[in-house]
Design a protein around this motif. Structure first.
Motif, PDB file in Angstrom:
ATOM      1  N   ASP A  32     -19.462   8.163  -1.894  1.00 31.04           N
ATOM      2  CA  ASP A  32     -18.524   8.957  -1.096  1.00 31.04           C
ATOM      3  C   ASP A  32     -18.588   8.567   0.380  1.00 31.04           C
ATOM      4  OD1 ASP A  32     -16.462  10.823  -0.840  1.00 31.04           O
ATOM      5  OD2 ASP A  32     -17.859  12.427  -0.298  1.00 31.04           O
ATOM      6  N   VAL A  33     -18.473   7.249   0.614  1.00 28.86           N
ATOM      7  CA  VAL A  33     -18.424   6.720   1.975  1.00 28.86           C
ATOM      8  C   VAL A  33     -17.167   5.882   2.132  1.00 28.86           C
ATOM      9  CG1 VAL A  33     -20.925   6.725   2.315  1.00 28.86           C
ATOM     10  CG2 VAL A  33     -19.819   4.696   1.407  1.00 28.86           C
ATOM     11  N   SER A  34     -16.747   5.690   3.355  1.00 31.31           N
ATOM     12  CA  SER A  34     -15.529   4.941   3.650  1.00 31.31           C
ATOM     13  C   SER A  34     -15.805   3.435   3.602  1.00 31.31           C
ATOM     14  CB  SER A  34     -15.011   5.330   5.028  1.00 31.31           C
ATOM     15  OG  SER A  34     -14.060   4.413   5.491  1.00 31.31           O
ATOM     16  N   GLU A  35     -15.034   2.750   2.785  1.00 35.05           N
ATOM     17  CA  GLU A  35     -15.145   1.286   2.704  1.00 35.05           C
ATOM     18  C   GLU A  35     -14.824   0.667   4.063  1.00 35.05           C
ATOM     19  OE1 GLU A  35     -13.230  -2.369   0.097  1.00 35.05           O
ATOM     20  OE2 GLU A  35     -13.118  -0.331  -0.681  1.00 35.05           O
ATOM     21  N   GLU A  36     -13.798   1.190   4.725  1.00 35.84           N
ATOM     22  CA  GLU A  36     -13.385   0.665   6.022  1.00 35.84           C
ATOM     23  C   GLU A  36     -14.502   0.817   7.060  1.00 35.84           C
ATOM     24  OE1 GLU A  36     -11.500   2.945   4.276  1.00 35.84           O
ATOM     25  OE2 GLU A  36     -10.095   1.468   3.474  1.00 35.84           O
ATOM     26  N   GLU A  37     -15.220   1.924   7.012  1.00 38.21           N
ATOM     27  CA  GLU A  37     -16.305   2.148   7.969  1.00 38.21           C
ATOM     28  C   GLU A  37     -17.434   1.139   7.767  1.00 38.21           C
ATOM     29  OE1 GLU A  37     -19.640   5.441   9.270  1.00 38.21           O
ATOM     30  OE2 GLU A  37     -17.945   6.115   8.069  1.00 38.21           O
ATOM     31  N   ILE A  38     -17.807   0.904   6.519  1.00 36.33           N
ATOM     32  CA  ILE A  38     -18.871  -0.063   6.237  1.00 36.33           C
ATOM     33  C   ILE A  38     -18.436  -1.458   6.664  1.00 36.33           C
ATOM     34  CG2 ILE A  38     -20.162  -1.230   4.404  1.00 36.33           C
ATOM     35  CD1 ILE A  38     -20.350   1.466   2.995  1.00 36.33           C
ATOM     36  N   VAL A  39     -17.227  -1.847   6.297  1.00 38.96           N
ATOM     37  CA  VAL A  39     -16.715  -3.173   6.664  1.00 38.96           C
ATOM     38  C   VAL A  39     -16.685  -3.311   8.183  1.00 38.96           C
ATOM     39  CG1 VAL A  39     -14.664  -4.642   6.637  1.00 38.96           C
ATOM     40  CG2 VAL A  39     -15.432  -3.536   4.530  1.00 38.96           C
ATOM     41  N   SER A  40     -16.216  -2.285   8.872  1.00 39.81           N
ATOM     42  CA  SER A  40     -16.133  -2.319  10.331  1.00 39.81           C
ATOM     43  C   SER A  40     -17.509  -2.427  10.978  1.00 39.81           C
ATOM     44  CB  SER A  40     -15.403  -1.067  10.827  1.00 39.81           C
ATOM     45  OG  SER A  40     -15.428  -1.003  12.226  1.00 39.81           O
ATOM     46  N   SER A  43     -18.941  -5.858  10.333  1.00 35.59           N
ATOM     47  CA  SER A  43     -18.214  -6.928  11.031  1.00 35.59           C
ATOM     48  C   SER A  43     -18.640  -7.000  12.494  1.00 35.59           C
ATOM     49  CB  SER A  43     -16.705  -6.744  10.913  1.00 35.59           C
ATOM     50  OG  SER A  43     -16.264  -5.662  11.696  1.00 35.59           O
ATOM     51  N   GLU A  44     -19.075  -5.877  13.061  1.00 34.53           N
ATOM     52  CA  GLU A  44     -19.548  -5.850  14.455  1.00 34.53           C
ATOM     53  C   GLU A  44     -20.788  -6.714  14.657  1.00 34.53           C
ATOM     54  OE1 GLU A  44     -20.097  -1.735  15.453  1.00 34.53           O
ATOM     55  OE2 GLU A  44     -17.943  -1.325  15.409  1.00 34.53           O
ATOM     56  N   VAL A  45     -21.536  -6.956  13.598  1.00 35.61           N
ATOM     57  CA  VAL A  45     -22.726  -7.808  13.696  1.00 35.61           C
ATOM     58  C   VAL A  45     -22.524  -9.138  12.960  1.00 35.61           C
ATOM     59  CG1 VAL A  45     -24.390  -5.987  14.187  1.00 35.61           C
ATOM     60  CG2 VAL A  45     -23.866  -6.543  11.809  1.00 35.61           C
ATOM     61  N   GLY A  46     -21.259  -9.473  12.693  1.00 34.22           N
ATOM     62  CA  GLY A  46     -20.936 -10.798  12.186  1.00 34.22           C
ATOM     63  C   GLY A  46     -20.895 -10.984  10.686  1.00 34.22           C
ATOM     64  N   TYR A  47     -20.814  -9.906   9.912  1.00 36.14           N
ATOM     65  CA  TYR A  47     -20.793 -10.027   8.456  1.00 36.14           C
ATOM     66  C   TYR A  47     -19.451  -9.573   7.896  1.00 36.14           C
ATOM     67  CZ  TYR A  47     -25.744 -10.949   8.603  1.00 36.14           C
ATOM     68  OH  TYR A  47     -26.964 -11.523   8.864  1.00 36.14           O
ATOM     69  N   ALA A  48     -19.041 -10.232   6.823  1.00 31.87           N
ATOM     70  CA  ALA A  48     -17.797  -9.890   6.137  1.00 31.87           C
ATOM     71  C   ALA A  48     -18.073  -9.812   4.640  1.00 31.87           C
ATOM     72  CB  ALA A  48     -16.723 -10.936   6.407  1.00 31.87           C
ATOM     73  N   TYR A  49     -17.332  -8.959   3.946  1.00 34.02           N
ATOM     74  CA  TYR A  49     -17.524  -8.797   2.509  1.00 34.02           C
ATOM     75  C   TYR A  49     -16.869  -9.937   1.755  1.00 34.02           C
ATOM     76  CZ  TYR A  49     -17.395  -6.792  -2.163  1.00 34.02           C
ATOM     77  OH  TYR A  49     -17.548  -6.575  -3.506  1.00 34.02           O
ATOM     78  N   SER A  50     -17.603 -10.533   0.832  1.00 37.02           N
ATOM     79  CA  SER A  50     -17.094 -11.577  -0.049  1.00 37.02           C
ATOM     80  C   SER A  50     -16.955 -10.994  -1.450  1.00 37.02           C
ATOM     81  CB  SER A  50     -18.055 -12.763  -0.079  1.00 37.02           C
ATOM     82  OG  SER A  50     -17.733 -13.641  -1.143  1.00 37.02           O
ATOM     83  N   LYS A  51     -15.715 -10.859  -1.922  1.00 38.01           N
ATOM     84  CA  LYS A  51     -15.488 -10.339  -3.275  1.00 38.01           C
ATOM     85  C   LYS A  51     -16.083 -11.268  -4.318  1.00 38.01           C
ATOM     86  CE  LYS A  51     -11.342  -7.708  -2.287  1.00 38.01           C
ATOM     87  NZ  LYS A  51      -9.944  -7.476  -2.581  1.00 38.01           N
ATOM     88  N   GLU A  52     -15.976 -12.566  -4.086  1.00 40.07           N
ATOM     89  CA  GLU A  52     -16.474 -13.551  -5.040  1.00 40.07           C
ATOM     90  C   GLU A  52     -17.986 -13.431  -5.233  1.00 40.07           C
ATOM     91  OE1 GLU A  52     -14.608 -14.513  -2.264  1.00 40.07           O
ATOM     92  OE2 GLU A  52     -12.740 -14.477  -3.397  1.00 40.07           O
ATOM     93  N   ARG A  53     -18.688 -13.170  -4.146  1.00 37.31           N
ATOM     94  CA  ARG A  53     -20.156 -13.059  -4.208  1.00 37.31           C
ATOM     95  C   ARG A  53     -20.633 -11.626  -4.331  1.00 37.31           C
ATOM     96  NH1 ARG A  53     -22.500 -17.029   0.333  1.00 37.31           N
ATOM     97  NH2 ARG A  53     -24.425 -16.350  -0.658  1.00 37.31           N
ATOM     98  N   ASN A  54     -19.723 -10.674  -4.136  1.00 36.41           N
ATOM     99  CA  ASN A  54     -20.038  -9.246  -4.151  1.00 36.41           C
ATOM    100  C   ASN A  54     -21.192  -8.930  -3.209  1.00 36.41           C
ATOM    101  OD1 ASN A  54     -19.645  -6.542  -4.914  1.00 36.41           O
ATOM    102  ND2 ASN A  54     -21.266  -6.673  -6.431  1.00 36.41           N
ATOM    103  N   GLN A  55     -21.054  -9.442  -1.989  1.00 36.43           N
ATOM    104  CA  GLN A  55     -22.046  -9.152  -0.954  1.00 36.43           C
ATOM    105  C   GLN A  55     -21.448  -9.439   0.412  1.00 36.43           C
ATOM    106  OE1 GLN A  55     -25.413 -11.718  -1.627  1.00 36.43           O
ATOM    107  NE2 GLN A  55     -24.431 -13.488  -0.744  1.00 36.43           N
TER     108      GLN A  55
END
Length: 57
Positions: A32-40, A43-55
């Motif tokens: 029950d957390v926001s996907e957009e919040e986690i991604v945001s 991303s502030e520390v240089g990471y992006a979600y990879s669907k292919e790697r699921n990480q």
């Protein structure tokens, strides 16, 4: 509850994705957390979600 520190958040989220969830959407729905919040926050520390790697890479 997820950690507020972005590096700790990265570690926890990637561990949960690896061990328990098939996708970021499934993790967010279950916790029950926001996907957009986690991604945001990660991303502030240089990471992006990879669907292919699921990480965040």
């Amino acid at each position: 509850m997820l950690p507020s520190d972005p590096i700790m958040l990265l570690s926890v989220v990637n561990m949960k994705l690896r061990d328990s969830y098939a996708s970021l959407a499934a993790l967010c729905d279950d916790l029950d957390v926001s996907e957009e919040e986690i991604v945001s926050r990660l991303s502030e520390v240089g990471y992006a979600y990879s669907k292919e790697r699921n990480q965040f890479v």
